[in-house]
Write a protein that holds these residues in place. Structure first.
Motif, PDB file in Angstrom:
ATOM      1  N   SER A 163      -9.942  15.991  -9.738  1.00  0.00           N
ATOM      2  CA  SER A 163      -9.086  14.946 -10.303  1.00  0.00           C
ATOM      3  C   SER A 163      -9.724  14.268 -11.506  1.00  0.00           C
ATOM      4  N   ALA A 164     -11.062  14.363 -11.621  1.00  0.00           N
ATOM      5  CA  ALA A 164     -11.725  13.739 -12.766  1.00  0.00           C
ATOM      6  C   ALA A 164     -11.340  14.414 -14.074  1.00  0.00           C
ATOM      7  N   HIS A 165     -10.931  15.671 -13.988  1.00  0.00           N
ATOM      8  CA  HIS A 165     -10.525  16.397 -15.191  1.00  0.00           C
ATOM      9  C   HIS A 165      -9.012  16.405 -15.375  1.00  0.00           C
ATOM     10  N   ASP A 166      -8.318  15.646 -14.527  1.00  0.00           N
ATOM     11  CA  ASP A 166      -6.853  15.668 -14.546  1.00  0.00           C
ATOM     12  C   ASP A 166      -6.355  14.482 -15.358  1.00  0.00           C
ATOM     13  N   ALA A 167      -6.363  14.669 -16.666  1.00  0.00           N
ATOM     14  CA  ALA A 167      -5.940  13.573 -17.541  1.00  0.00           C
ATOM     15  C   ALA A 167      -4.447  13.325 -17.455  1.00  0.00           C
ATOM     16  N   THR A 168      -3.696  14.328 -16.995  1.00  0.00           N
ATOM     17  CA  THR A 168      -2.233  14.190 -16.965  1.00  0.00           C
ATOM     18  C   THR A 168      -1.717  13.785 -15.600  1.00  0.00           C
ATOM     19  N   SER A 169      -2.655  13.456 -14.681  1.00  0.00           N
ATOM     20  CA  SER A 169      -2.209  13.110 -13.337  1.00  0.00           C
ATOM     21  C   SER A 169      -1.340  11.858 -13.366  1.00  0.00           C
ATOM     22  N   THR A 170      -0.297  11.889 -12.611  1.00  0.00           N
ATOM     23  CA  THR A 170       0.598  10.727 -12.510  1.00  0.00           C
ATOM     24  C   THR A 170       0.243   9.841 -11.328  1.00  0.00           C
ATOM     25  N   ASP A 171      -0.841  10.213 -10.613  1.00  0.00           N
ATOM     26  CA  ASP A 171      -1.184   9.417  -9.444  1.00  0.00           C
ATOM     27  C   ASP A 171      -1.534   7.984  -9.826  1.00  0.00           C
ATOM     28  N   HIS A 172      -2.193   7.794 -10.989  1.00  0.00           N
ATOM     29  CA  HIS A 172      -2.600   6.449 -11.372  1.00  0.00           C
ATOM     30  C   HIS A 172      -1.399   5.550 -11.659  1.00  0.00           C
ATOM     31  N   LEU A 173      -0.260   6.168 -11.989  1.00  0.00           N
ATOM     32  CA  LEU A 173       0.937   5.372 -12.242  1.00  0.00           C
ATOM     33  C   LEU A 173       1.542   4.850 -10.943  1.00  0.00           C
ATOM     34  N   ALA A 174       1.487   5.688  -9.911  1.00  0.00           N
ATOM     35  CA  ALA A 174       2.106   5.307  -8.645  1.00  0.00           C
ATOM     36  C   ALA A 174       1.154   4.552  -7.731  1.00  0.00           C
ATOM     37  N   LEU A 175      -0.148   4.629  -8.037  1.00  0.00           N
ATOM     38  CA  LEU A 175      -1.128   4.090  -7.101  1.00  0.00           C
ATOM     39  C   LEU A 175      -0.994   2.586  -6.866  1.00  0.00           C
ATOM     40  N   PRO A 176      -0.770   1.732  -7.885  1.00  0.00           N
ATOM     41  CA  PRO A 176      -0.641   0.287  -7.593  1.00  0.00           C
ATOM     42  C   PRO A 176       0.465  -0.034  -6.602  1.00  0.00           C
ATOM     43  N   ALA A 177       1.646   0.554  -6.806  1.00  0.00           N
ATOM     44  CA  ALA A 177       2.753   0.285  -5.883  1.00  0.00           C
ATOM     45  C   ALA A 177       2.438   0.824  -4.498  1.00  0.00           C
ATOM     46  N   GLU A 178       1.797   1.999  -4.441  1.00  0.00           N
ATOM     47  CA  GLU A 178       1.451   2.576  -3.140  1.00  0.00           C
ATOM     48  C   GLU A 178       0.388   1.727  -2.438  1.00  0.00           C
ATOM     49  N   LEU A 179      -0.568   1.181  -3.211  1.00  0.00           N
ATOM     50  CA  LEU A 179      -1.595   0.330  -2.604  1.00  0.00           C
ATOM     51  C   LEU A 179      -0.983  -0.975  -2.094  1.00  0.00           C
ATOM     52  N   LEU A 180      -0.016  -1.496  -2.827  1.00  0.00           N
ATOM     53  CA  LEU A 180       0.670  -2.707  -2.368  1.00  0.00           C
ATOM     54  C   LEU A 180       1.400  -2.440  -1.047  1.00  0.00           C
ATOM     55  N   ASP A 181       2.027  -1.265  -0.938  1.00  0.00           N
ATOM     56  CA  ASP A 181       2.676  -0.887   0.324  1.00  0.00           C
ATOM     57  C   ASP A 181       1.643  -0.733   1.432  1.00  0.00           C
ATOM     58  N   ALA A 182       0.472  -0.187   1.095  1.00  0.00           N
ATOM     59  CA  ALA A 182      -0.569   0.028   2.106  1.00  0.00           C
ATOM     60  C   ALA A 182      -1.073  -1.289   2.671  1.00  0.00           C
ATOM     61  N   LEU A 183      -1.137  -2.332   1.828  1.00  0.00           N
ATOM     62  CA  LEU A 183      -1.599  -3.644   2.308  1.00  0.00           C
ATOM     63  C   LEU A 183      -0.649  -4.217   3.349  1.00  0.00           C
ATOM     64  N   GLY A 184       0.613  -3.836   3.282  1.00  0.00           N
ATOM     65  CA  GLY A 184       1.583  -4.318   4.257  1.00  0.00           C
ATOM     66  C   GLY A 184       1.729  -3.414   5.457  1.00  0.00           C
ATOM     67  N   ALA A 185       1.094  -2.237   5.419  1.00  0.00           N
ATOM     68  CA  ALA A 185       1.178  -1.304   6.539  1.00  0.00           C
ATOM     69  C   ALA A 185       0.018  -1.535   7.506  1.00  0.00           C
ATOM     70  N   GLU A 186       0.145  -1.007   8.694  1.00  0.00           N
ATOM     71  CA  GLU A 186      -0.882  -1.200   9.714  1.00  0.00           C
ATOM     72  C   GLU A 186      -1.851  -0.034   9.806  1.00  0.00           C
ATOM     73  N   ASP A 187      -1.458   1.137   9.296  1.00  0.00           N
ATOM     74  CA  ASP A 187      -2.243   2.334   9.577  1.00  0.00           C
ATOM     75  C   ASP A 187      -2.744   3.068   8.339  1.00  0.00           C
ATOM     76  N   GLN A 188      -2.663   2.446   7.162  1.00  0.00           N
ATOM     77  CA  GLN A 188      -3.085   3.160   5.966  1.00  0.00           C
ATOM     78  C   GLN A 188      -4.501   2.785   5.548  1.00  0.00           C
ATOM     79  N   LEU A 189      -4.773   1.509   5.359  1.00  0.00           N
ATOM     80  CA  LEU A 189      -6.118   1.076   4.996  1.00  0.00           C
ATOM     81  C   LEU A 189      -6.962   0.957   6.263  1.00  0.00           C
ATOM     82  N   VAL A 190      -8.030   1.771   6.315  1.00  0.00           N
ATOM     83  CA  VAL A 190      -8.839   1.891   7.529  1.00  0.00           C
ATOM     84  C   VAL A 190     -10.225   1.311   7.244  1.00  0.00           C
ATOM     85  N   LEU A 191     -10.698   0.401   8.109  1.00  0.00           N
ATOM     86  CA  LEU A 191     -12.030  -0.180   7.974  1.00  0.00           C
ATOM     87  C   LEU A 191     -13.045   0.721   8.669  1.00  0.00           C
TER      88      LEU A 191
END
Length: 849
Positions: free
Chosen positions: A570-598
């Motif tokens: 992924s470090a060589h993936d300059a065209t990845s669209t993951d960085h565009l979706a990641l903020p919204a997905e991380l915001l959803d993860a903060l509200g979920a119970e099973d995504q962010l794992v300690l």
């Protein structure tokens, strides 16, 4: 007189022919013929022995009366008329009139024998004149009509009695009743014969025969009674009888012909309704069967010349073999089939009846040929459309050069396959490209290039295993989807969990070895140079389009590095669209119970192994991308408005875990990584204080690990926030010490409680003097500043020994414990504490030598 035809139509069969049914019918016919003949002979002999004498109406001897009756019976058969019943035919004659006249002339008991002789003689002459040798048919026919006469005689004699004169009304009624009995018996035997001989329907055959016979029956009875009356009262009246018979015969023939035409066109309508098939073969099969049924034919042949095949197609149907002796064949009618000016083929019908109306049959065959031609023409059009649709459907999902699936088909089938797999199932995509393929096209031509592509496609297909997909994406690029990828242990199992990537890379190298074998293209032996991009992912975390895109990134990396295989990074993936979706997905993860794992990793005393603290590490169980480490999403969390919620979330989870082990009697602090941007928030100390209060922990239970950066290290707000945190009692740690831009300047400005030496130095310290010097310097600096020094990433016993030799007291790493979920940390800490020996501090007395 009614009888089964001596030349009946036969049941149809398919061109393959079944043997069992005709054999069974032949046996049934022989049994029926034997029974009918035995019964007729028995009744005829009995009648001769018991002549049932009665008053004679004419001055004739019994022999003379019997002789005249034989001639009348024989003459009645020459006036026969025939009509079809289903696939068979029935003959009707002047039998009732002959019976009435015979009853008046001959002894009643002799009539069965007279009928047997007269009918047999007449039909033997008829078949001889027609050049037929149907002896068995003749015997069966004579026996059947003899039984009819026997039944009619018995009924008539029973009603009239032995002494009633012919002119009496009682005798007239008796003769009519006897004629009815004759009709029913002869018609019944005819229907039975057709049923056994031709597989006809008894009900249909009986209804059809009775309907056709009734008009002639009425005329027969009237003629018979009129003839007897004329013989008694005025023989001169018999002079006009031939004219009456001729007129009636014409009337009967017209009636039967009208019935035959009605039957023919009804059968024609039924047959043409079955011609609507989707294929030529279906229409031809229905056409053959329909012609056999409509015309009672013994053979039907359809020859199709319609454009659409490389040669003429011929469809043949024949009637079932006749178990009776074969009569002379009927005429053969051939008609050309056309639709407009388009020739379709020829229809040939071999009729079974030698005396059917030729003009009527020719007209019917012509009409049937026209209907069949239209049906065949429509079927050909349907077939061409179906072939065109099939070709378009095939071309829509297949590459025209190689025959492999194309990009669209691979995406559709691949996504369906991925959805059917378990969510955690590792899958791989190999993207293969032929290097310098354009040189082949430009040097040898496009045909040679196509040959190379087809050869490569064949080799790839041969390499495929069950469930795998291969496709040509375009030009010289091929894709392979491997839905089942074995998991192989990596070379450094302590650093990374088992991964399927090595297996996928090995598979890619095997594909390269096979595809790169020499190829003969237009007389030139070529060796193709191949590059492959490999991507491995879990089935439920990416669609196939995304996997192909990542494999393309890996393929570009392989070409850039001039290596045969490259795995997706992924470090060589300059065209990845993951960085565009990641903020919204991380915001959803903060509200979920099973995504962010300690995950929690103990820090231990290097000398004893006793726990000295626990570092809280956050992992993201991403629903699409799988298990992500902080490197993949922390930068996203630090930007924008997510930093505050994310920091509070991690801090709250970490303090909740610390409260659990504190309640278990374990007094070790928890370390939480804090973004340097959090130190720019003046409310941050208050947020920490509220979290500690909520979990009922002291400030000394929390260590905040700060990764210093040049951007914030000299900010007065940072100094203010750090001072507030220290006043609160929270410990401050500098994470990844030695990797920053101004580490020394930072620790001189800010009082810190802990220095964490970056793992990159710890891992190399036993092999690198420079790394050893950095670690040594950090330990010495920590001692001078009064701060703990924690070595990160300790993996081996040698590293532990080297750190102890340098004076480092605390460390963390896989050598002691891997990160673990919060529900397992308490037993792990207790185990470390129980296993640690007591730390003994040696004492030295002053002045001791």
């Amino acid at each position: 007189m009614t009888s089964p035809s001596a030349v009946p139509a036969v049941a149809a069969r398919d061109s393959g022919g079944a043997v069992a049914a005709p054999v069974r019918r032949a046996h049934g016919v022989r049994v029926l013929n034997g029974l009918v003949l035995a019964a007729a002979v028995t009744l005829a002999v009995a009648g001769l022995l018991v002549p049932l004498s009665r008053p004679s109406a004419f001055d004739l001897t019994q022999a003379t009366g019997a002789g005249i009756t034989v001639l009348v019976v024989a003459a009645a058969q020459f006036g026969r008329l025939r009509f079809r019943v289903g696939r068979g035919a029935v003959s009707v004659s002047w039998g009732e009139a002959a019976f009435i006249i015979g009853f008046a002339l001959a002894p009643p008991g002799w009539l069965p024998a007279i009928a047997l002789v007269g009918v047999a003689g007449a039909w033997l002459l008829i078949t001889w004149l027609n050049d037929q040798r149907a002896v068995a048919d003749v015997i069966h026919l004579a026996a059947s009509l003899s039984l009819g006469v026997a039944g009619a005689t018995l009924v008539t004699y029973t009603i009239a009695g032995p002494a009633t004169p012919l002119g009496d009304s009682r005798t007239q009624v008796a003769l009519i009743a006897g004629s009815v009995a004759y009709l029913l018996i002869s018609l019944g035997l005819a229907v039975l014969t057709l049923t056994v001989h031709r597989d006809a329907s008894p009900r249909a055959a009986g209804t059809r025969g009775l309907h056709a016979k009734l008009p002639m029956f009425v005329g027969n009875v009237i003629v018979g009674l009129a003839a007897v009356y004329a013989l008694q009262n005025g023989p001169l009246w018999l002079i006009g009888l031939p004219a009456v018979l001729w007129l009636l015969q014409r009337t009967y023939r017209y009636h039967l012909r009208a019935e035959e035409e009605r039957r023919l066109w009804e059968a024609f309508a039924r047959a043409t309704r079955t011609l609507g098939g989707a294929t030529e073969a279906q229409v031809a099969a229905a056409g053959v069967q329909g012609a056999l049924d409509v015309f009672g034919a013994r053979r039907v042949e359809i020859e199709v010349t319609l454009t659409g095949g490389s040669e003429e197609r011929r469809y043949v149907g024949e009637a079932a073999p006749d178990p009776m002796p074969a009569p002379a064949p009927g005429p053969v009618i051939t008609r050309a089939m056309t639709v407009g000016t388009t020739p379709v083929g020829d229809l040939t019908v071999w009729l079974a009846e030698p005396r059917l109306p030729a003009a009527q049959d020719e007209l019917a065959v012509s009409a049937y040929a026209d209907a069949l031609a239209a049906a065949l023409h429509d079927a050909a059009a349907h077939e061409r459309l179906a072939q065109l649709d099939a070709r378009l459907a095939h071309d829509g999902v297949h590459d025209q050069v190689t025959g492999l699936a194309n990009r669209g088909a691979l995406l559709a089938d691949g996504d369906a396959l991925l959805k059917a797999l378990p969510r955690e199932q590792p899958v791989a995509v190999l993207l293969l490209d032929l290097n310098d393929f354009r040189d082949i096209n430009s040097t040898l031509g496009y045909r040679a290039g196509d040959d190379v592509l087809r050869t490569v496609a064949g080799r790839l297909t041969a390499l495929m295993r069950a469930g795998e997909l291969v496709a040509r994406l375009g030009d010289d690029e091929f894709a392979l989807l491997l839905p089942i990828v074995a998991t192989l242990a990596d070379a450094t199992p302590l650093l990374e969990p088992p991964t399927p990537l090595p297996h996928a890379v090995r598979r890619a190298r095997h594909v390269i070895d096979e595809v790169s074998r020499p190829i003969d293209a237009h007389g030139v032996r070529l060796v193709t140079d191949v590059a492959v991009g490999v991507v491995v992912e879990q089935a439920g975390y990416a669609d196939l389009g995304e996997l192909i895109r990542r494999a393309s990134v890996a393929l570009d990396q392989a070409k850039e590095l001039n290596v045969p295989v490259a795995a997706y990074d992924s470090a060589h993936d300059a065209t990845s669209t993951d960085h565009l979706a990641l903020p919204a997905e991380l915001l959803d993860a903060l509200g979920a119970e099973d995504q962010l794992v300690l995950m929690l990793q103990p820090e231990v005393d290097l000398e004893t192994g006793a726990p000295t603290g626990v570092e809280a590490l956050i992992r993201w169980n991403h629903p699409r991308r799988g298990f992500l480490t902080p490197d993949c999403f922390v930068r996203t969390a630090e930007n924008g408005e997510l930093l505050g919620p994310f920091t509070r979330y991690v801090l709250d989870r970490a303090l909740h875990a610390a409260a659990s082990w504190a309640a278990a009697g374990l007094d070790v602090p928890v370390s939480v990584n804090v973004s340097s941007r959090s130190l720019l928030d003046v409310t941050f100390p208050a947020q920490v204080a509220e979290a500690l209060r909520r979990h009922r922990l002291t400030a000394e239970s929390l260590v905040l690990e700060v990764t210093e950066s040049l951007a914030v290290s000299d900010s007065p707000i940072v100094d203010e926030v750090l001072v507030a945190l220290r006043e609160l009692g929270v410990q401050i740690s500098v994470d990844d010490f030695g990797t920053g831009f101004s580490s020394l300047a930072f620790v001189t400005r800010v009082t810190v409680d802990e220095l964490k030496v970056d793992r990159s130095f710890v891992m190399k310290m036993t092999d690198s003097a420079a790394a050893d010097a950095i670690v040594r310097g950090a330990v010495e600096l920590g001692a001078r500043l009064g701060a703990r020094v924690v070595a990160e990433g300790v993996e081996t016993a040698d590293q532990r020994a080297a750190l102890l030799a340098l004076g480092c007291t605390t460390a963390q790493g896989y050598h002691f414990s891997r990160p673990m979920p919060a529900d397992k940390i308490i037993p792990a800490l207790q185990a470390l504490a129980d296993a640690a020996p007591a730390k003994v501090v040696p004492l030295r007395a002053d002045g001791a030598s």
